[in-house]
Design a protein around this motif. Structure first.
Motif, PDB file in Angstrom:
ATOM      1  N   ALA A  55       5.541   1.703  -6.925  1.00 35.71           N
ATOM      2  CA  ALA A  55       5.058   0.338  -7.139  1.00 35.71           C
ATOM      3  C   ALA A  55       5.216  -0.086  -8.596  1.00 35.71           C
ATOM      4  O   ALA A  55       5.210  -1.287  -8.894  1.00 35.71           O
ATOM      5  N   SER A  56       5.381   0.870  -9.490  1.00 37.19           N
ATOM      6  CA  SER A  56       5.531   0.541 -10.916  1.00 37.19           C
ATOM      7  C   SER A  56       6.973   0.218 -11.294  1.00 37.19           C
ATOM      8  O   SER A  56       7.227  -0.257 -12.404  1.00 37.19           O
ATOM      9  N   GLU A  60       0.831  -1.207   0.000  1.00 33.36           N
ATOM     10  CA  GLU A  60       0.000   0.000   0.000  1.00 33.36           C
ATOM     11  C   GLU A  60       0.866   1.258   0.000  1.00 33.36           C
ATOM     12  O   GLU A  60       0.543   2.252  -0.660  1.00 33.36           O
ATOM     13  N   LYS A  80       2.326   2.017  -3.463  1.00 32.40           N
ATOM     14  CA  LYS A  80       1.316   2.552  -4.378  1.00 32.40           C
ATOM     15  C   LYS A  80       1.100   4.050  -4.147  1.00 32.40           C
ATOM     16  O   LYS A  80       0.780   4.798  -5.076  1.00 32.40           O
ATOM     17  N   SER A 118       4.171   6.225  -9.318  1.00 36.99           N
ATOM     18  CA  SER A 118       4.215   5.416  -8.110  1.00 36.99           C
ATOM     19  C   SER A 118       5.426   4.484  -8.139  1.00 36.99           C
ATOM     20  O   SER A 118       5.742   3.894  -9.177  1.00 36.99           O
TER      21      SER A 118
END
Length: 375
Positions: free
Chosen positions: A271-272, A258, A261, A269
């Motif tokens: 997260a990518s 979380e 993200k 982000s």
């Protein structure tokens, strides 16, 4: 043997998770871990009055609810997820030892108070060496004038400084190895008993050192015949701890995901980023594999599987490595803030580290697993 949870078990998990999220947010965890006891008796009694959690695995004839280790594993997993500060695991382990070693009369006398939460208990096995096997038992028990007395020290005792009842593993004087092992019960306020809370890295779980100076004790079952009960109790202990650990590991994994993200770098982000995807994938695989081992071991307890010693060792070894590695990844994924006091990640990291060595580390349990399958 079932390989999935029933709808009733999943509903039980969902309700318990909601209850523990409300009762044990990280703000409450931080408040309780700063206290000397590490928990509050009023909150503990309310928890048991409303949810009856300490009665889960205790048979109905002794005031419990009579569920199996599958349900107990769910409770422990959710408690590990929320870092609940309460003497649940310590009391559950003591109740298991009483069921494994005690007479029918002793079970009826001791278990109802543990089932309704009116008393807490703990299991004292390790000495100063930290060993959890028969050869590591140094405390001696002697009989004089019809009374049994204990002399020695127990260390790393869960909630040992506050427990109302202590189940102690000792050795009859003059015996060695598995011969002469015996469980005894001692009140927490017994004469000659000195209890000292230890300073530990993981403040969410309190440990104590207990010194017994000729403390009068009551034997559980027949003195000197507790080897089998001790072995089963330790198998149950590591399986329970493994289920608690996978709950904490999964919470860390989800929280870290979380955060990635939400955290932005270079206009997107984190997260990518490929490196983050690799870490999240590794965490998921580690946690799910550890869950499988922990769930299977709990089912094996209920089914009476012949390979239980190896399955218990496998569950603890898998959970130890998955929890600690997930905690390391979670700190890294949070970046600079990940190792600060204000961020909550360190609470689970410290629990992962303390749980890793409790009741034996991964290497020790792998050795036990191989010894079982070799023979």
């Amino acid at each position: 043997m079932r390989f999935s949870f029933t709808p009733e078990q999943e509903e039980f998990r969902a309700g318990l998770r909601r209850a523990l999220e409300a009762r044990s947010p990280t703000k409450e965890v931080r408040r309780l871990m700063a206290t000397e006891a590490g928990w509050e008796r009023d909150g503990w009694q309310r928890l048991n009055t409303e949810l009856g959690l300490t009665a889960i695995q205790i048979p109905e004839e002794y005031g419990g609810q009579g569920f199996g280790f599958g349900e107990l594993g769910i409770v422990l997993e959710e408690m590990g997820r929320s870092l609940l500060c309460a003497p649940f695991l310590s009391t559950a382990l003591a109740a298991m030892a009483i069921q494994n070693a005690g007479s029918e009369e002793q079970k009826r006398a001791l278990l109802p108070a543990l089932a309704d939460g009116s008393k807490t208990a703990t299991l004292a096995v390790s000495g100063d060496s930290g060993r959890n096997d028969a050869d590591g038992v140094a405390m001696t028990a002697t009989q004089s004038g019809g009374a049994w007395r204990l002399v020695g020290t127990k260390s790393f005792v869960l909630d040992g400084h506050t427990a109302d009842l202590i189940v102690v593993l000792a050795r009859l004087a003059g015996t060695k190895g598995e011969n002469g092992l015996a469980f005894f019960t001692v009140p927490g306020d017994a004469a000659g008993l000195t209890r000292q809370r230890l300073d530990t890295m993981d403040e969410t779980r309190k440990l104590a050192r207990l010194q017994f100076a000729s403390v009068e004790a009551t034997p559980l079952g027949e003195p000197g015949k507790a080897a089998a009960a001790f072995a089963r109790t330790m198998q149950q202990a590591v399986i329970c701890l493994a289920n608690e650990m996978v709950g904490g590991a999964d919470r860390l994994r989800q929280d870290a995901l979380e955060y990635t993200k939400m955290r932005m770098q270079f206009g997107r982000s984190i997260a990518s980023f490929q490196v983050t995807k690799h870490k999240t994938a590794d965490m998921l695989v580690d946690v799910e594999m550890a869950k499988s081992a922990a769930y299977y071991a709990a089912a094996a307890l209920d089914e009476g599987d012949d390979d239980l010693p190896a399955l218990a060792a496998l569950a603890k070894a898998s959970a130890s490595e998955a929890y600690l590695q997930t905690a390391i990844h979670a700190v890294q994924m949070h970046g600079g803030i990940g190792f600060t006091w204000d961020n909550d990640t360190h609470l689970w990291f410290k629990r992962a580290k303390s749980s890793e060595i409790m009741f034996g580390d991964a290497n020790w349990h792998r050795e036990q697993m191989m010894r079982h399958w070799k023979h």
